[in-house]
Design a protein around this motif. Structure first.
Motif, short mmCIF file in Angstrom:
data_model
loop_
_atom_site.label_atom_id
_atom_site.label_comp_id
_atom_site.label_asym_id
_atom_site.label_seq_id
_atom_site.Cartn_x
_atom_site.Cartn_y
_atom_site.Cartn_z
N GLN A 33 40.83 41.88 31.96
CA GLN A 33 41.67 42.99 32.39
C GLN A 33 41.00 43.76 33.53
OE1 GLN A 33 44.90 43.45 31.16
NE2 GLN A 33 44.21 41.46 30.40
N PRO A 34 41.75 44.14 34.56
CA PRO A 34 41.16 44.94 35.64
C PRO A 34 40.67 46.28 35.11
CG PRO A 34 43.56 44.90 35.82
CD PRO A 34 43.19 43.90 34.77
N ARG A 36 40.86 49.22 36.43
CA ARG A 36 41.78 50.33 36.66
C ARG A 36 43.16 49.80 36.97
NH1 ARG A 36 39.44 54.71 34.81
NH2 ARG A 36 40.37 56.13 36.34
N GLU A 37 44.15 50.59 36.66
CA GLU A 37 45.52 50.22 37.01
C GLU A 37 45.71 50.21 38.52
OE1 GLU A 37 48.35 52.67 35.07
OE2 GLU A 37 47.77 52.07 33.03
N ASN A 38 45.06 51.14 39.20
CA ASN A 38 45.14 51.19 40.66
C ASN A 38 43.98 50.38 41.23
OD1 ASN A 38 45.32 51.75 43.35
ND2 ASN A 38 44.93 53.94 43.17
N PRO A 39 44.25 49.20 41.80
CA PRO A 39 43.16 48.34 42.29
C PRO A 39 42.43 48.93 43.49
CG PRO A 39 45.29 47.45 42.94
CD PRO A 39 45.57 48.59 42.00
N ASP A 40 43.05 49.90 44.16
CA ASP A 40 42.41 50.50 45.34
C ASP A 40 41.42 51.61 44.97
OD1 ASP A 40 43.88 48.86 47.06
OD2 ASP A 40 45.57 50.26 47.09
N PRO A 93 35.19 48.32 42.81
CA PRO A 93 36.64 48.39 43.02
C PRO A 93 37.39 48.29 41.70
CG PRO A 93 35.83 46.21 43.62
CD PRO A 93 34.63 47.03 43.26
N GLY A 94 38.44 49.05 41.58
CA GLY A 94 39.19 49.08 40.33
C GLY A 94 39.87 47.78 39.98
N GLY A 95 40.04 46.87 40.95
CA GLY A 95 40.77 45.63 40.69
C GLY A 95 39.96 44.54 40.04
N ILE A 96 38.64 44.70 39.91
CA ILE A 96 37.85 43.62 39.32
C ILE A 96 37.86 43.74 37.79
CG2 ILE A 96 36.37 43.52 41.35
CD1 ILE A 96 34.14 44.80 39.68
N ASN A 97 37.56 42.61 37.11
CA ASN A 97 37.52 42.64 35.66
C ASN A 97 36.07 42.73 35.17
OD1 ASN A 97 36.37 39.97 35.55
ND2 ASN A 97 38.45 39.11 35.80
#
Length: 347
Positions: A33-34, A36-40, A93-97
């Motif tokens: 799961q990433p 954060r919800e916001n990948p930016d 970054p929020g997009g990584i798991n």
């Protein structure tokens, strides 16, 4: 009876396998799961020297970036990376798991900072920039600087011995480490340019070429002008004319120069004053970049002996004193109280 017992054992074993499979699937789902919800969204995060993975996970949990910090240790064991994290500053970054986060920590994918040693600045100004950088450690005082210079085999004035460039480093790197890199870079660049130099130059050593390069660096920021200014200086040396370049006067005055150059200052003799002394000054007067070094070693052919600032960052070049004086009247105004603007005068 035995059959019922075997059936019970088999059923229990199957249940354990099923539970283990579900646990594995849940763990894998959690790990993928990433963050954060916001990948930016990006988190600036520091792993300090000596931090354990569980401490790092707890701090990430406190920051609201992961849940169940204890599970991160289990993931690290599964990924065979427990205990292998690197200290440093990270941009997460929020997009990584979670798997990717662990790999970031293990690979040491830290944030790099930069410091710029500016062309034309002095070694004192460069040291001030390094000592003042909040991410560089162990600022150098005068005693530490002298010790470093001795280790680098730099005797006397160290001016010009460090290459002006942008240097990247990790948080916690030392001021000394950057200076060592800048010195090694200068040695490399100067050696390369010296090997490719033109013939019939008035320098006996690469160091003399570096001195000339520093004068060129201070005289102009226009890249295309540097070989021509070099040509003027080389021809003046060949004719035993004084170089008469204002930056040497200013450098020789040191802290006494307050931004206003007068004719009286031009007549004040110092080891660096090329209005009162023939030849090159004793040391460079600034950090010179590759373009200035290249120009010093590859002067432009011609017959010009004078130049005067136009006021737009470039210069007018003249062959004769009469032409030069006309250019001075055209491009420059001598201000009140003897203020002086850059020109080359007759001997």
């Amino acid at each position: 009876m035995v059959r019922k017992l075997l059936l019970g054992v088999f059923s229990g074993f199957f249940t354990l396998i099923l539970l283990a499979g579900l646990a594995w699937m849940s763990l894998n789902w959690y790990a993928e799961q990433p963050l954060r919800e916001n990948p930016d969204e990006v988190l600036e995060f520091t792993i300090r020297p000596g931090d354990s993975l569980i401490r790092v996970a707890s701090r990430l949990s406190d920051a609201g970036w992961i849940e169940y910090p204890q599970v991160m240790r289990l993931l690290a064991r599964i990924d065979n990376v427990a205990g292998g994290i690197h200290a440093g500053d990270y941009l997460i970054p929020g997009g990584i798991n979670k798997h990717e986060l662990l790999q970031m920590f293990v690979s040491g994918d830290v944030r790099y900072y930069e410091v710029v040693l500016v062309e034309g600045s002095t070694v004192g100004e460069a040291l001030q920039a390094l000592n003042g950088h909040e991410k560089l450690s162990q600022p150098l005082d005068d005693d530490a600087l002298q010790k470093l210079l001795a280790e680098l085999d730099i005797e006397g004035n160290p001016e010009g011995q460090f290459y002006p460039d942008t240097y990247f480093f990790e948080s916690g790197d030392t001021v000394e480490s950057v200076l060592r890199r800048a010195n090694a870079r200068m040695s490399s660049v100067l050696s390369e340019e010296w090997e490719a130099r033109s013939d019939d130059l008035p320098y006996e050593t690469p160091y003399e070429a570096l001195i000339m390069a520093s004068l060129i660096e201070k005289e102009t920021g226009a890249e295309w002008e540097r070989p021509e200014i070099s040509g003027v200086f080389v021809r003046r040396l060949g004719k035993r004319m004084r170089l008469q370049t204002d930056p040497t006067v200013i450098y020789g005055m040191g802290d006494r120069y307050q931004g206003r150059l007068t004719r009286r200052m031009l007549r004040e003799d110092t080891p660096y004053n090329t209005y009162t002394r023939h030849g090159l000054p004793p040391t460079p007067i600034a950090l010179a970049g590759r373009e200035a070094i290249n120009a010093a070693l590859n002067p432009k052919d011609g017959t010009t002996l004078y130049f005067v600032a136009r006021g737009d960052g470039t210069h007018h070049f003249s062959e004769t004193l009469a032409e030069h004086n006309r250019a001075v009247r055209k491009y420059q105004i001598v201000e009140r109280r003897g203020d002086y603007r850059s020109t080359l005068e007759a001997q």
